[in-house]
Write a protein that holds these residues in place. Structure first.
Motif, PDB file in Angstrom:
ATOM      1  N   GLY A 464       0.812  -1.201   0.000  1.00 16.20           N
ATOM      2  CA  GLY A 464       0.000   0.000   0.000  1.00 16.20           C
ATOM      3  C   GLY A 464       0.852   1.260   0.000  1.00 16.20           C
ATOM      4  O   GLY A 464       2.018   1.261   0.398  1.00 16.20           O
ATOM      5  N   VAL A 465       0.280   2.350  -0.468  1.00 16.65           N
ATOM      6  CA  VAL A 465       0.934   3.660  -0.481  1.00 16.65           C
ATOM      7  C   VAL A 465       0.031   4.648   0.232  1.00 16.65           C
ATOM      8  O   VAL A 465      -1.175   4.437   0.382  1.00 16.65           O
ATOM      9  CB  VAL A 465       1.214   4.118  -1.932  1.00 16.65           C
ATOM     10  N   ASP A 466       0.641   5.768   0.655  1.00 15.37           N
ATOM     11  CA  ASP A 466      -0.101   6.833   1.334  1.00 15.37           C
ATOM     12  C   ASP A 466      -0.842   6.307   2.571  1.00 15.37           C
ATOM     13  O   ASP A 466      -1.981   6.709   2.852  1.00 15.37           O
ATOM     14  CB  ASP A 466      -1.101   7.500   0.378  1.00 15.37           C
ATOM     15  N   GLY A 467      -0.193   5.400   3.296  1.00 11.72           N
ATOM     16  CA  GLY A 467      -0.788   4.905   4.524  1.00 11.72           C
ATOM     17  C   GLY A 467      -1.851   3.848   4.349  1.00 11.72           C
ATOM     18  O   GLY A 467      -2.453   3.419   5.345  1.00 11.72           O
ATOM     19  N   LYS A 468      -2.100   3.409   3.110  1.00  5.94           N
ATOM     20  CA  LYS A 468      -3.115   2.384   2.885  1.00  5.94           C
ATOM     21  C   LYS A 468      -2.525   1.004   3.132  1.00  5.94           C
ATOM     22  O   LYS A 468      -1.349   0.765   2.885  1.00  5.94           O
ATOM     23  CB  LYS A 468      -3.656   2.484   1.452  1.00  5.94           C
ATOM     24  N   PRO A 469      -3.343   0.076   3.605  1.00  3.92           N
ATOM     25  CA  PRO A 469      -2.835  -1.283   3.862  1.00  3.92           C
ATOM     26  C   PRO A 469      -2.559  -2.014   2.563  1.00  3.92           C
ATOM     27  O   PRO A 469      -3.071  -1.645   1.501  1.00  3.92           O
ATOM     28  CB  PRO A 469      -3.982  -1.934   4.645  1.00  3.92           C
ATOM     29  N   PRO A 470      -1.734  -3.072   2.609  1.00  2.00           N
ATOM     30  CA  PRO A 470      -1.508  -3.888   1.406  1.00  2.00           C
ATOM     31  C   PRO A 470      -2.819  -4.475   0.900  1.00  2.00           C
ATOM     32  O   PRO A 470      -3.746  -4.739   1.657  1.00  2.00           O
ATOM     33  CB  PRO A 470      -0.544  -4.978   1.886  1.00  2.00           C
ATOM     34  N   ARG A 471      -2.879  -4.672  -0.391  1.00  5.24           N
ATOM     35  CA  ARG A 471      -4.080  -5.231  -0.997  1.00  5.24           C
ATOM     36  C   ARG A 471      -3.718  -6.446  -1.836  1.00  5.24           C
ATOM     37  O   ARG A 471      -2.584  -6.606  -2.293  1.00  5.24           O
ATOM     38  CB  ARG A 471      -4.773  -4.194  -1.877  1.00  5.24           C
ATOM     39  N   GLU A 472      -4.702  -7.277  -2.038  1.00  5.44           N
ATOM     40  CA  GLU A 472      -4.502  -8.449  -2.879  1.00  5.44           C
ATOM     41  C   GLU A 472      -4.506  -8.047  -4.343  1.00  5.44           C
ATOM     42  O   GLU A 472      -5.206  -7.113  -4.752  1.00  5.44           O
ATOM     43  CB  GLU A 472      -5.617  -9.464  -2.606  1.00  5.44           C
TER      44      GLU A 472
END
Length: 631
Positions: A464-472
């Motif tokens: 993830g970028v900008d504080g977003k969690p990893p995504r599938e």
């Protein structure tokens, strides 16, 4: 791009006749439509479609307010007043005279079944954001070129719907027949509800068509909905190609949402200008992000194509503003230009077309107007299979049109090439699941379901970028990787075979002729490499084919990734495999350039595992699958 809405009794007259016909503004019920359009400087609606002759209308004829009310508000003949008056003069009963003007089943009968009458479908056509910016800020010639391409693309889609899709039904859908033509009214809009540029046309397709016996019946709207994506890709491909060829432009992929399919925009249009014109997207972005997060938490996956359309519709409804007062195009263009100059400067606005043409020239210099139909068929089949697993011809056709748009970058192509690639993908790489039942009518070609026997790609996670969690990883990302793996295998086999045998590398049409036993003659498309020096060595020819394919692929795909590099997760294992692959590819390229025969490399443990996964479904020649030497 294409979106669809229903025109039903509860919203047809109030919204479409008073709003859509008036530039999406608010018109008083006491004011005549023609007077309001002339005062606001709006173009009138026009009739389109092959079904007009049965109603006494002609294509290009102006749509009157009374015709709109009769056709799309009551489901009656556009000249119902005259027909009814003549029948009354002949002594017919009032109810009989009125029923004689109804097209198809009367609205009253539908309502007695407690059903909502569907009068029409609203097809909304609009170009990509970069083309809208060029149309709004370009000179008069640029505006006319884009508007003419927009109109021709709409006509192309309507002809395709009439030729291939449109059917009329009766007996509760048990009987069907090809519709001879559609009845369409088209309305031009210039801006969105914020007053910023948004060229788009509303095409109201009447939910009535003539049957073989001359009577009128309802369209098979379910069939129309099924072909929306294929129709939208045809519009985008047709319009983008004409504008790029006319103005000397080219396209580049622009990622709108990480993990989803990129949008092919005109090269040279700055992202700041696109954001300036896309005010609705800015308003919808936070709402769409919120409801998308809710969807992901509930379903544990990213929304698919259908779900994205639904979420986008909800976000649009939540941020929908009140109607505005329409303005003439000349006044709007002056305001748009002033707004852009105040924000970006006169030099940036005046040099927009020149920058786009310079970028287009650079891309056209390295991307030739040729398509490798063998690799295209593999790409289309692999992407559709990975995204859908089970598919029909319409899905393959839509992906073939996307492939042409991504590969040719706005260059022209031979008419029918999209159908040829789709047929090749189905015949060579798909397996039919629909089995005809003896004694029953065989299914139509577009009702046949297919699958493929490619290995199902594994999932991975994206940082993830900008504080977003990893995504599938999304299905589209996995589809691109699966397609590239198959294309690279075929490409390497071609090059090594040409070097080993001392024969020229197979060009596009030659490969299509050799591999396609379903056609008695060569493909009717100029897909060879025109103007190429015939004195090249076999190694040089093979390297030239590979270089062309790499140049034609969008930059995001060259290194095996489909999203922005900042969002890609590289594990140490993947980095090591990528480094080894890059070194081997560079060494093989040097050997090929020197005319030497590359030494076969022993497979690594990971490569052997990948090969085993790829071969877990053995080829079965009797079912026509795979891309082997006998196919």
């Amino acid at each position: 791009m294409l979106s669809v809405a229903k025109v039903q009794k509860r919203n047809s007259w109030r919204y479409y006749v008073r709003g859509v016909a008036f530039g999406d503004g608010r018109r008083s019920a006491r004011q005549a439509l023609k007077d309001a359009q002339e005062m606001a400087g709006l173009p009138p609606g026009v009739w389109m479609g092959r079904g007009l002759a049965a109603l006494g209308l002609t294509a290009g004829q102006e749509v009157t307010e009374r015709q709109m009310e009769l056709v799309f508000g009551q489901g009656r003949h556009p000249d119902a007043d005259r027909i009814e008056r003549e029948l009354l003069d002949d002594g017919a009963a009032p109810e009989t005279a009125r029923l004689a003007t109804v097209l198809g089943q009367p609205v009253e009968e539908i309502e007695r079944r407690k059903a909502t009458p569907l009068y029409a479908l609203d097809f909304v056509f609009r170009p990509q954001a970069s083309l809208i910016v060029l149309w709004a800020l370009g000179d008069d010639r640029t505006r006319r070129v884009i508007e003419r391409a927009h109109e021709r693309a709409i006509e192309t889609v309507l002809r395709w719907l009439e030729d291939e899709v449109a059917q009329t039904r009766w007996s509760s859908g048990r009987k069907r027949a090809k519709a001879p033509g559609l009845v369409v009214s088209r309305w031009r809009h210039f801006d969105n509800r914020d007053g910023f540029p948004l060229l788009h046309d509303h095409c109201l397709i009447l939910n009535r068509a003539q049957r073989p016996d001359g009577t009128w019946g309802a369209l098979d709207t379910r069939r129309l909905y099924q072909h929306i994506v294929a129709a939208g890709t045809l519009y985008t491909l047709t319009m983008t190609t004409e504008v790029c060829e006319e103005l000397g432009l080219a396209t580049v992929p622009r990622e709108v949402t990480p993990g989803l399919r990129p949008v092919m925009e005109v090269a040279g249009v700055d992202q700041d200008l696109i954001d300036w014109s896309s005010t609705r997207r800015e308003q919808m972005a936070p709402v769409l992000e919120r409801i998308t997060d809710t969807y992901v938490r509930k379903h544990k996956r990213l929304p698919d194509e259908r779900a994205r359309h639904g979420l986008g519709w909800w976000a649009a409804q939540d941020t929908r503003r009140a109607k505005k007062t329409p303005k003439p195009l000349q006044q709007l263009r002056a305001w748009w230009r002033a707004s852009a100059i105040l924000r970006f400067g006169k030099e940036m606005v005046d040099g927009l077309l020149e920058r786009c043409q310079a970028a287009g020239t650079a891309i056209r210099a390295r991307v030739r107007p040729v398509v490798d139909t063998v690799l295209a068929a593999v790409d289309v089949a692999a992407v559709v299979f990975t995204v859908r697993r089970f598919f029909a011809r319409r899905h393959v056709l839509a992906e073939a049109r996307r492939h042409l748009l991504e590969t040719l970058r706005g260059r022209g192509f031979t008419r029918g090439l999209d159908d040829y690639i789709a047929d090749a993908a189905l015949s060579r790489h798909a397996r039919q699941l629909t089995v005809p039942v003896p004694g029953r009518r065989p299914p139509a070609p577009d009702q046949v379901t297919y699958t493929a026997d490619f290995a199902w790609p594994h999932r991975w996670w994206v940082a993830g970028v900008d504080g977003k969690p990893p995504r599938e990883s999304s299905r589209y990302e996995r589809a691109r990787v699966a397609s590239l793996a198959l294309q690279n295998a075929i490409r390497d086999a071609r090059i090594l075979s040409s070097v080993r045998d001392g024969a020229p590398a197979a060009t596009t049409s030659a490969t299509a002729r050799a591999d396609d036993h379903n056609h008695d003659q060569a493909a009717p498309h100029a897909v060879d490499h025109p103007g190429r020096d015939a004195a090249l060595t076999p190694a040089q020819r093979a390297a030239a084919v590979q270089a062309h394919q790499q140049a034609a692929m969008p930059e995001e795909y060259l290194k095996g990734r489909t999203t922005d590099p900042a969002t890609w997760l590289y594990t140490p294992k993947n980095l090591a495999k990528l480094a080894a692959f890059t070194q081997a590819a560079e060494a093989r390229g040097r050997l090929i350039a020197d005319g030497a025969k590359p030494e076969p490399q022993p497979p690594t443990k990971d490569a052997a595992a990948d090969s085993a996964r790829q071969q877990q479904h053995p080829a079965q020649p009797d079912q026509g699958r795979g891309a082997g030497p006998h196919r």
